[in-house]
Design a protein around this motif. Sequence first.
Motif, PDB file in Angstrom:
ATOM      1  N   THR A   9       0.853  -1.193   0.000  1.00  0.00           N
ATOM      2  CA  THR A   9       0.000   0.000   0.000  1.00  0.00           C
ATOM      3  C   THR A   9       0.890   1.245   0.000  1.00  0.00           C
ATOM      4  N   SER A  10       0.288   2.387  -0.277  1.00  0.00           N
ATOM      5  CA  SER A  10       1.086   3.626  -0.291  1.00  0.00           C
ATOM      6  C   SER A  10       1.646   3.916   1.106  1.00  0.00           C
ATOM      7  N   PHE A  23      15.079   5.580 -13.984  1.00  0.00           N
ATOM      8  CA  PHE A  23      13.845   5.444 -14.765  1.00  0.00           C
ATOM      9  C   PHE A  23      13.344   4.008 -14.686  1.00  0.00           C
ATOM     10  N   TYR A  24      12.031   3.837 -14.682  1.00  0.00           N
ATOM     11  CA  TYR A  24      11.461   2.493 -14.644  1.00  0.00           C
ATOM     12  C   TYR A  24      10.631   2.263 -15.902  1.00  0.00           C
ATOM     13  N   ASP A  25      10.786   1.099 -16.465  1.00  0.00           N
ATOM     14  CA  ASP A  25      10.071   0.740 -17.684  1.00  0.00           C
ATOM     15  C   ASP A  25       8.639   0.338 -17.325  1.00  0.00           C
ATOM     16  N   VAL A  26       7.694   1.262 -17.488  1.00  0.00           N
ATOM     17  CA  VAL A  26       6.310   0.936 -17.127  1.00  0.00           C
ATOM     18  C   VAL A  26       5.620   0.118 -18.217  1.00  0.00           C
ATOM     19  N   VAL A  85       4.180   2.604  -9.922  1.00  0.00           N
ATOM     20  CA  VAL A  85       4.931   1.487 -10.528  1.00  0.00           C
ATOM     21  C   VAL A  85       4.908   0.257  -9.621  1.00  0.00           C
ATOM     22  N   VAL A  86       4.980   0.462  -8.295  1.00  0.00           N
ATOM     23  CA  VAL A  86       4.961  -0.697  -7.398  1.00  0.00           C
ATOM     24  C   VAL A  86       3.602  -1.409  -7.498  1.00  0.00           C
ATOM     25  N   GLN A  87       2.538  -0.618  -7.619  1.00  0.00           N
ATOM     26  CA  GLN A  87       1.200  -1.231  -7.709  1.00  0.00           C
ATOM     27  C   GLN A  87       0.838  -1.616  -9.143  1.00  0.00           C
ATOM     28  N   GLY A  88       1.794  -1.446 -10.069  1.00  0.00           N
ATOM     29  CA  GLY A  88       1.587  -1.905 -11.446  1.00  0.00           C
ATOM     30  C   GLY A  88       0.527  -1.119 -12.210  1.00  0.00           C
ATOM     31  N   ASP A 127      -5.072   5.557 -10.404  1.00  0.00           N
ATOM     32  CA  ASP A 127      -5.536   4.198 -10.132  1.00  0.00           C
ATOM     33  C   ASP A 127      -4.851   3.579  -8.912  1.00  0.00           C
ATOM     34  N   THR A 128      -4.009   4.351  -8.213  1.00  0.00           N
ATOM     35  CA  THR A 128      -3.341   3.819  -7.025  1.00  0.00           C
ATOM     36  C   THR A 128      -4.255   3.967  -5.806  1.00  0.00           C
ATOM     37  N   ASP A 129      -3.847   3.326  -4.703  1.00  0.00           N
ATOM     38  CA  ASP A 129      -4.683   3.422  -3.501  1.00  0.00           C
ATOM     39  C   ASP A 129      -4.691   4.839  -2.921  1.00  0.00           C
ATOM     40  N   LEU A 130      -3.735   5.695  -3.337  1.00  0.00           N
ATOM     41  CA  LEU A 130      -3.735   7.078  -2.838  1.00  0.00           C
ATOM     42  C   LEU A 130      -4.988   7.826  -3.302  1.00  0.00           C
ATOM     43  N   PHE A 131      -5.526   7.413  -4.443  1.00  0.00           N
ATOM     44  CA  PHE A 131      -6.672   8.123  -5.001  1.00  0.00           C
ATOM     45  C   PHE A 131      -7.974   7.327  -4.950  1.00  0.00           C
TER      46      PHE A 131
END
Length: 604
Positions: A2-3, A184-187, A248-251, A257-261
């Motif tokens: 989770t965040s 940088f992360y490859d999303v 990125v951690v939550q894909g 679309d993350t749990d923050l929102f």
Amino acid sequence: MTSNEIRSTFLAFMKERGHTVVPSASLVPENDPSVLFTTAGMQPLVPYLMGQPHPSGSRRITNSQKCVRTNDIEEVGDNTHLTFFEMLGNWSLGDYFKKEALEWSFELLTSQEHGFGLDPRRLYVTVFEGNEDAPRDKEAYQIWSDIFTRAGLDPATRIFFMDAEANWWSPGDNGPCGPDSEMFYDVSGKHTEGLTHDAFLQADDAQEVIEIWNDVFMEYEKKDGTIIGKLANQNVDTGSGLERVVGVVQGKDNVYDTDLFARIMAVARTITPALRSQRILSDHLRASVFLIADGVTPSNTDQGYILRRLLRRAILHTESRSMTRETIVAFVDAVIDTYQDAYPEVPDQRSHIIDTIEEELITKFSATLRKGLREFDRMTKETVALSGTDVFTLFSTFGFPLEMTTEVAEERGIAVDTQGFHEEMKKHQEHSRVGSEQKFKGGLADTSEATTRLHTAHHLLLKALQQVLGKHVHQRGSNITADRLRIDFSHPEKVTAEQLHEVERIVNEKIAQNLPVVRSSMPKDEAETLGAEHEFGAKYPDHVSVYSIGPKEASESTPHFSDAFSIEFCGGPHAEHTGELGHFSIKKEEASSAGVRRIKATLR
Ligand code: SER
């Protein structure tokens, strides 16, 4: 994860490595009148990066810092832009340096046991290539090279040298600064096998890789925009945008679309079906809650004006163009529920926050909005353009701000003479208000080097568009910040990928030719005879300044207009030669209003 777990994992990891965890400073900087808001985690730490001992007695500091940035407010609603965000950071105040900072960044991002467990095969990094101020950062390159080799990955396909535009960080024209190394992360998940430098740049342009972490090696000092030498200490300033890391951690491919929102978007969905509006409402309300909790109240100047603008802009994105106390309560509670663990001081202010938003949006603004819209309708009944005087009347008599007018006008395909509005404004000598309005005015956001270069690129772009699409193309609006340019122009249909490609090619060709940019001043008629490009609906004085680009032998005394690539009515400022611009790329092409397209582009 989770965040909340991501935030606390970061802090625990740094604490274990000797960092003192400090609370987030206020969004309103305490001792820095040069900026309205805290825009980076390092900002409250400037005195300590400059050498003053930190009050905690520690030389290793970490926190999650609340930040607000409004220069990209119009991008909010896409996948990544936000006005409020948190920056995870760790700082060495003359203590550890590059090796520890980079090793820890990698370990925290990739460790399954005590980090975020990201796939190292999807990580790419950049380091500073060197210039006249500082040498190529071979040390950072070597450290990364060892890290990737240990992980069984080929360093040559992972580490890229970049110029100062990309890999030199400073908070402004004065203070600590230095070369940085970005991760940088490859999303997209498409780039696990390594990339060439060019392919990496393309993946970055396409947002297939996104920046998630920045380690700045702050050992230099800037004064009035010039690097004057080294600081007494070698410091590290690392920053990582929480919302992006959570994404990125939550894909997820977007922050909403993350749990923050999750809770906040659920409320937004009940008041409008439009996704972009749901996102804007969520972003603006979340930012407003935190701003009010930090003591900002809506007003016509400075921080208060930004808050007012966020709240009023939010209401335009509700379907009914109104908000009830119930909706406000639902939003505020959604934000409080999401953040009560990390920011337990916010719930204490719950009723003050609700009352402040209610007073601004229900008591003060709904009547203004209703009357303003009615007047707007009346003014545009028989025309598709609003004059500067109309816009000024909406503002001064009906309290309808310029941004509101342009926003409604954009939705309805109506042209707005913003320049005429500013002239009216000047005439009426409303100095204090003009000050605040300008924070959001069209055109140039500032006159920094980066903005100035983009301004010159804007001229090249307009001409290239005319060459590729036709003579009907004219500028309909423009907005340039240090990060990107935006142009609105007349064209009846979507610009194809091939056409965009060709436009990019022409602009980069003109950059490669290193053409001189020449300023001349002349009577308006003469400039018109030369065919100088001017913005539709804009009013110009009798004597105008004109900027021409090229040919190679042009100079102020002999401008060679007949062979110029571009000639425009313009007040500047501009780069001296196109060669200073860097690589030009178009990020986005979309509809702006009926018959008007919009392009966003960058230089790097
Ligand atoms: N100050 C740097 C940034 O904002 C790293 O923290 O990116």
